[in-house]
Design an enzyme around this catalytic site. Structure first.
Site, mmCIF file in Angstrom:
data_model
loop_
_atom_site.group_PDB
_atom_site.id
_atom_site.type_symbol
_atom_site.label_atom_id
_atom_site.label_comp_id
_atom_site.label_asym_id
_atom_site.label_seq_id
_atom_site.Cartn_x
_atom_site.Cartn_y
_atom_site.Cartn_z
ATOM 1 N N SER A 55 0.838 -1.192 0.000
ATOM 2 C CA SER A 55 0.000 0.000 0.000
ATOM 3 C C SER A 55 0.879 1.249 0.000
ATOM 4 C CB SER A 55 -0.957 -0.045 1.193
ATOM 5 O OG SER A 55 -1.946 0.943 1.088
ATOM 6 N N GLU A 115 -8.954 -4.175 -5.298
ATOM 7 C CA GLU A 115 -8.251 -3.157 -4.512
ATOM 8 C C GLU A 115 -9.164 -2.042 -4.011
ATOM 9 O OE1 GLU A 115 -5.353 -3.160 -3.346
ATOM 10 O OE2 GLU A 115 -3.990 -4.308 -4.608
ATOM 11 N N HIS A 146 -8.064 -4.931 -0.617
ATOM 12 C CA HIS A 146 -6.791 -4.297 -0.282
ATOM 13 C C HIS A 146 -6.320 -4.757 1.093
ATOM 14 C CE1 HIS A 146 -3.747 -1.187 -0.662
ATOM 15 N NE2 HIS A 146 -4.051 -0.726 0.548
#
Length: 569
Positions: free
Chosen positions: A239, A373, A481
């Site tokens: 991330s 995501e 995510h």
């Protein structure tokens, strides 16, 4: 259909608490390391030696607050007790204050799930520390390769302490490729990524990136004492940590040398790479700066004195001021309040420009994404029920420098109800435009940006890419995510064993295909060609791996590539 927020509470915990932090010393003799700065005392937990919370820079407090990091030359007369967890940097600890959170927060368990700061423990400003985790009994002359981990958290939360080596380090030993895991703390929020013209004028932007770079320099100077090889470092992150990895590639126009030697030889980016941004002194970061200054009681100071005023306020005041802006788990979503931005020195241009012009350290890479995501970041915009509302939201919150027509053109490349790899099944829609917003956010920030970066890599520098679908059955979110992080650091099932084997092989030899035969489950590992050899992704599924074409949503990709100059954060 409304989002069943309580049912997602346990799932969202994966965003925040992905690995146990504490280690118990179960040996009679603690491992001790002698460094130039002094002595470090560690702890042993089963087959891993832990040295956590080693300071690598002077405390960024007082006159050093909001300034570039300064190396720490001496620990002082006493040894560093690195047997515990160590501090975490000051961060955003509250949920987004936007009014649209009110309904969600009224549901059981959600506020407790998302207000996570207290669980980290030890939050503070004196936090520039590094942790070294190595196989038990590592010899001083072992010259083991090093995985340098940069944590995620939207540049406003997270810490190195959330990741341990209890799975990954022993796995590397079991595969005959032992390695050392290093994790770095860096300043977050207003402490590390404040923008604005006043910050630009003082030359104190991107402090969190400079912290990371100093952590890499510390490794170059010290890792040999732990049995590591300073010439065999792979930088990795997830991330915001993955975005940071590319920023480290591109820092100072790609100069990754220190004392005449490269700081790293390879890179792994999980769910993040290049994020197109406006300069540090542009409108959005200026609004954030002004909001923080107002909340800190410094608005009446002259422009040239505002940063100095922030240096003078007490710690709690600046923490609260840093928390006065929107967070990423809320209506503003991935329109991050704090993020790296071009400052003309550390980052000389927007990341996609640096990529397209080759101004980054071109080392072998692995780069990949989760199939869904954007789903987590599209949960809290339930007022977006029409295409016109979606265009307005993106234009107002994200792409403020684009025209409404340009944003509408982007939205038009997405169907109303997109399925994977940017959404989940039709029955899992939560509001009318949820899946389309999830697809756009996931593509713009993660999936299609990694494809843009991959296309800049020369044929002579190998790059591998993957897509994960191992959590496709998760309601609402799909393979969302952060689902990759427990696969790498916590889990020990067939999927995680395969992923760990690929990463360990890459850290060891810069080739993920050199994993140890017989140490991973059959059916999971396919020969993984480079991106340059056919533009294929390795899909990491629930029961196997396979190769898939990396050309999903070609129309959206081409539109973003053609209009990327306007689609800046």
């Amino acid at each position: 259909m409304r989002t069943n927020i309580p049912a997602l509470a346990a799932t969202l915990v994966g965003l925040l608490f992905v690995a146990p932090a504490a280690s118990e010393c179960n040996a009679t003799t603690n491992p001790t390391i002698e460094l130039r700065a002094g002595t470090v005392i560690g702890a042993v937990d089963h087959d891993v030696e832990y040295f956590r919370g080693i300071p690598y820079a002077q405390p960024p407090t007082g006159a050093l607050r909001l300034k570039p990091p300064v190396p720490l030359k001496s620990f002082g007369p006493d040894p560093v007790d690195a047997t515990g967890v160590g501090p975490a940097c000051a961060q955003l600890t509250a949920v987004d204050p936007t009014p649209l959170w009110v309904e969600a927060l009224a549901l059981p368990g959600v506020a407790e799930t998302l207000s996570f700061g207290s669980a980290l423990g030890g939050l503070g400003e004196d936090c520039l520390t590094i942790s070294v985790l190595r196989p038990r009994g590592t010899a001083a002359d072992a010259k083991l390769p090093v995985l340098f981990w940069i944590h995620g958290g939207g540049f406003s939360s997270g810490s190195a302490q959330m990741y341990n080596g209890s799975v990954l380090v022993p796995q590397s030993v079991a595969q005959g490729k032992p390695m050392i895991l290093v994790a770095v703390n860096y300043r977050l929020g207003a402490f590390g990524f404040l923008g604005g013209k006043q910050v630009f004028a003082e030359g104190v932007a991107n402090l969190g990136l400079l912290d990371q770079r100093m952590g890499l320099e510390w490794v170059a100077d010290n890792i040999a004492a732990f049995g590591g090889d300073p010439d065999a470092v792979t930088i990795s992150g997830e991330s915001a940590g993955a975005v940071s990895v590319f920023d480290q590639l591109a820092l100072f126009d790609g100069d990754n040398t220190y004392k005449g030697r490269p700081l790293f030889r390879g890179a792994i980016m999980n769910s993040g790479s290049i994020t197109p941004t406006e300069p540090v002194d542009s409108v959005k970061p200026q609004w954030i700066f002004d909001t923080v200054v107002e909340a800190a009681g410094c608005a009446s100071a002259a422009d040239s004195d505002k940063v100095e005023c922030l240096r003078g306020v007490d710690y709690e005041t600046l923490v609260n001021a840093s928390n006065s802006v929107p967070g990423s788990l809320g209506y503003y979503s991935l329109a991050l309040s704090y993020a790296p931005r071009q400052d003309g020195v550390a980052l000389t241009a927007s990341p996609e420009v640096l990529a397209q012009t080759g101004k980054y350290a071109q080392v072998p890479i692995i780069i990949g994404n989760q199939e869904n995501e954007g789903t987590v970041f599209a949960l809290f915009q339930a007022n977006i029920t029409t295409e016109a509302a979606l265009v307005s939201y993106l234009n107002t919150i994200f792409f403020q420098h684009a025209t409404p027509e340009e944003v509408a053109g982007l939205v038009a490349t997405y169907p109303e109800n997109p399925d994977s790899p940017g959404g989940v099944g039709p029955s899992n829609s939560t509001y009318a435009e949820f899946k389309r917003l999830a697809a756009i956010l996931g593509d713009w920030e993660f999936i299609l940006m990694s494809r843009l970066l991959l296309d800049t890599f020369p044929a002579t520098v190998p790059a591998w890419s993957y897509q994960a679908s191992y959590e496709s059955g998760t309601p609402i979110l799909g393979t969302y995510h952060t689902t990759d992080v427990p696969q790498l650091f916590v889990k020990t099932d067939d999927v995680s064993a395969a992923i760990q084997a690929l990463y360990i092989s890459f850290v060891d030899s810069l080739d993920p295909n050199n994993y140890a035969a017989g140490t991973t489950p059959s059916g999971y590992l396919t020969a993984w060609p480079t991106w340059q050899d056919g533009k294929q992704l390795l899909e990491l599924g629930t029961e196997s791996t396979r190769l898939i074409d990396g050309d999903a949503r070609a129309a959206s990709f081409e539109y973003i590539r053609a209009h990327i100059g306007s689609l800046h954060l």
